[in-house]
Design an enzyme around this catalytic site. Sequence first.
Site, PDB file in Angstrom:
ATOM      1  N   LYS A 154      -3.617  -0.540   6.907  1.00 32.15           N
ATOM      2  CA  LYS A 154      -3.426  -2.000   6.919  1.00 32.15           C
ATOM      3  C   LYS A 154      -3.863  -2.670   8.231  1.00 32.15           C
ATOM      4  CE  LYS A 154       0.368  -2.277   3.616  1.00 32.15           C
ATOM      5  NZ  LYS A 154       1.701  -2.813   3.316  1.00 32.15           N
ATOM      6  N   ASP A 166       2.258  -9.368   1.738  1.00 35.94           N
ATOM      7  CA  ASP A 166       3.531  -8.620   1.752  1.00 35.94           C
ATOM      8  C   ASP A 166       4.725  -9.524   2.086  1.00 35.94           C
ATOM      9  OD1 ASP A 166       2.702  -6.053   1.047  1.00 35.94           O
ATOM     10  OD2 ASP A 166       2.190  -5.515   3.109  1.00 35.94           O
TER      11      ASP A 166
HETATM   12  P1  NAP Z   1       6.959   1.820   9.415  1.00 39.80           P
HETATM   13  O1  NAP Z   1       6.006   0.827   9.998  1.00 39.80           O
HETATM   14  O2  NAP Z   1       6.735   3.265   9.643  1.00 39.80           O
HETATM   15  O3  NAP Z   1       8.446   1.423   9.973  1.00 39.80           O
HETATM   16  C1  NAP Z   1       9.544   2.273   9.706  1.00 39.80           C
HETATM   17  C2  NAP Z   1      10.843   1.630  10.171  1.00 39.80           C
HETATM   18  O4  NAP Z   1      11.918   2.484   9.751  1.00 39.80           O
HETATM   19  C3  NAP Z   1      10.987   1.482  11.687  1.00 39.80           C
HETATM   20  O5  NAP Z   1      11.803   0.382  11.978  1.00 39.80           O
HETATM   21  C4  NAP Z   1      11.697   2.795  12.066  1.00 39.80           C
HETATM   22  O6  NAP Z   1      12.448   2.718  13.264  1.00 39.80           O
HETATM   23  C5  NAP Z   1      12.652   2.938  10.903  1.00 39.80           C
HETATM   24  N1  NAP Z   1      13.042   4.325  10.686  1.00 39.80           N
HETATM   25  C6  NAP Z   1      12.304   5.321  10.149  1.00 39.80           C
HETATM   26  N2  NAP Z   1      13.015   6.472  10.094  1.00 39.80           N
HETATM   27  C7  NAP Z   1      14.242   6.201  10.630  1.00 39.80           C
HETATM   28  C8  NAP Z   1      15.425   6.971  10.835  1.00 39.80           C
HETATM   29  N3  NAP Z   1      15.486   8.255  10.495  1.00 39.80           N
HETATM   30  N4  NAP Z   1      16.503   6.351  11.370  1.00 39.80           N
HETATM   31  C9  NAP Z   1      16.449   5.040  11.699  1.00 39.80           C
HETATM   32  N5  NAP Z   1      15.354   4.254  11.537  1.00 39.80           N
HETATM   33  C10 NAP Z   1      14.259   4.830  10.995  1.00 39.80           C
HETATM   34  O7  NAP Z   1       7.067   1.653   7.830  1.00 39.80           O
HETATM   35  P2  NAP Z   1       6.829   0.322   6.951  1.00 39.80           P
HETATM   36  O8  NAP Z   1       5.424   0.259   6.524  1.00 39.80           O
HETATM   37  O9  NAP Z   1       7.418  -0.828   7.690  1.00 39.80           O
HETATM   38  O10 NAP Z   1       7.688   0.671   5.632  1.00 39.80           O
HETATM   39  C11 NAP Z   1       9.091   0.751   5.685  1.00 39.80           C
HETATM   40  C12 NAP Z   1       9.685   0.874   4.286  1.00 39.80           C
HETATM   41  O11 NAP Z   1       9.383  -0.287   3.532  1.00 39.80           O
HETATM   42  C13 NAP Z   1       9.146   2.046   3.469  1.00 39.80           C
HETATM   43  O12 NAP Z   1      10.237   2.625   2.770  1.00 39.80           O
HETATM   44  C14 NAP Z   1       8.183   1.401   2.493  1.00 39.80           C
HETATM   45  O13 NAP Z   1       8.070   2.120   1.281  1.00 39.80           O
HETATM   46  C15 NAP Z   1       8.869   0.075   2.262  1.00 39.80           C
HETATM   47  N6  NAP Z   1       7.921  -0.988   1.836  1.00 39.80           N
HETATM   48  C16 NAP Z   1       8.167  -1.627   0.656  1.00 39.80           C
HETATM   49  C17 NAP Z   1       7.300  -2.632   0.244  1.00 39.80           C
HETATM   50  C18 NAP Z   1       7.538  -3.334  -1.074  1.00 39.80           C
HETATM   51  O14 NAP Z   1       6.598  -3.967  -1.587  1.00 39.80           O
HETATM   52  N7  NAP Z   1       8.737  -3.295  -1.621  1.00 39.80           N
HETATM   53  C19 NAP Z   1       6.203  -3.003   1.038  1.00 39.80           C
HETATM   54  C20 NAP Z   1       6.006  -2.345   2.250  1.00 39.80           C
HETATM   55  C21 NAP Z   1       6.882  -1.331   2.648  1.00 39.80           C
HETATM   56  P3  NAP Z   1      11.780   3.078  14.692  1.00 39.80           P
HETATM   57  O15 NAP Z   1      11.029   1.847  15.107  1.00 39.80           O
HETATM   58  O16 NAP Z   1      12.928   3.388  15.551  1.00 39.80           O
HETATM   59  O17 NAP Z   1      10.875   4.248  14.446  1.00 39.80           O
END
Ligand code: NAP
Length: 278
Positions: free
Chosen positions: A66, A102
């Site tokens: 992205k 998004d």
């Molecule tokens: P990302 O950029 O990798 O961000 C992950 C986030 O989760 C960060 O804030 C990270 O914290 C936190 N995190 C991960 N593992 C953790 C743990 N064990 N304990 C505490 N915090 C943790 O991912 P993203 O692209 O934002 O996606 C995040 C989620 O949203 C995913 O589950 C994805 O499937 C979902 N999503 C859904 C949609 C939809 O259309 N519904 C769209 C996009 C994403 P740190 O900063 O501390 O690492």
Amino acid sequence: MGKLFGLIGHPVGHSMSPFMHNDQFANLGIDGHYHAFDVHPKDLEAAIQGIRVLGISGFNITIPHKVNVIQYLDEVDEEAKQIGAVNTVVNKNGKLIGYNTDGKGFVVSLMQLAGDSVLHKKMLLVGAGGAARGIYITLARLGVQHIDIANRTVEKANELIASCSFPITSNALSIIEAEKNLFNYEIIINTTSVGMSPQTGMIPIDLKNMKAGTILSDIIYNPIETKWLKLGRSLGGVVQNGVGMFVGQGALAFELWTGQKPDFKGMEKIVRTQLGGN
Ligand code: NAP
């Protein structure tokens, strides 16, 4: 001749986008087809060149491309520039233009649940990754006055707040700080991946200090109801899963590509069915 649309990401094997878009093409009588392409990061530039040469009419971008895709596009709209990520590209007469649907997709689904007044409510965003960025910048752009951000890495919450050029007040909090003061918020949004399959036994933030009636939105859609949402429901929260956001971003992309509004409910139904829900 039919038009071709697609998704590029890595991996893309479980994507529900092809089901959702192909169903709408069929229902609306549009001669189009949507296909998911698995593109390794090292092949991203070549894939975009291929899209140009083949004249693919539009495509979605998912993890991990992205941000990196931006350098290969001809134009990026203002909102996607602010967010710093593109999830939708329109091929306009050979010119590739990037958008981000998004954040708007999330807001559309939140408003469907709770109406326009959501923009005046006190919000807590849990997480500060890519999805949080799209949601936070979009809400700030729409005029939400106050959103706090709690994240495991507080520094990332600070960076997100500092990067926003729209007028909004926000505090960066640790998860523990936010948990203590949860009664302050009317809407709590989980944007972390905590609770997503296969780690379904974890919750991103405890809810014991939450007020009954608080809106809890978890953008995860696999599982369709996370442990966190189940807990929230049992404590009197009004819960929403991530299907609405997923469908919202897809519906906005569909409209950018075709100029036609798809059937949101029909898209939602097909996604729920694919996920084994109802
Ligand atoms: P990302 O950029 O990798 O961000 C992950 C986030 O989760 C960060 O804030 C990270 O914290 C936190 N995190 C991960 N593992 C953790 C743990 N064990 N304990 C505490 N915090 C943790 O991912 P993203 O692209 O934002 O996606 C995040 C989620 O949203 C995913 O589950 C994805 O499937 C979902 N999503 C859904 C949609 C939809 O259309 N519904 C769209 C996009 C994403 P740190 O900063 O501390 O690492």
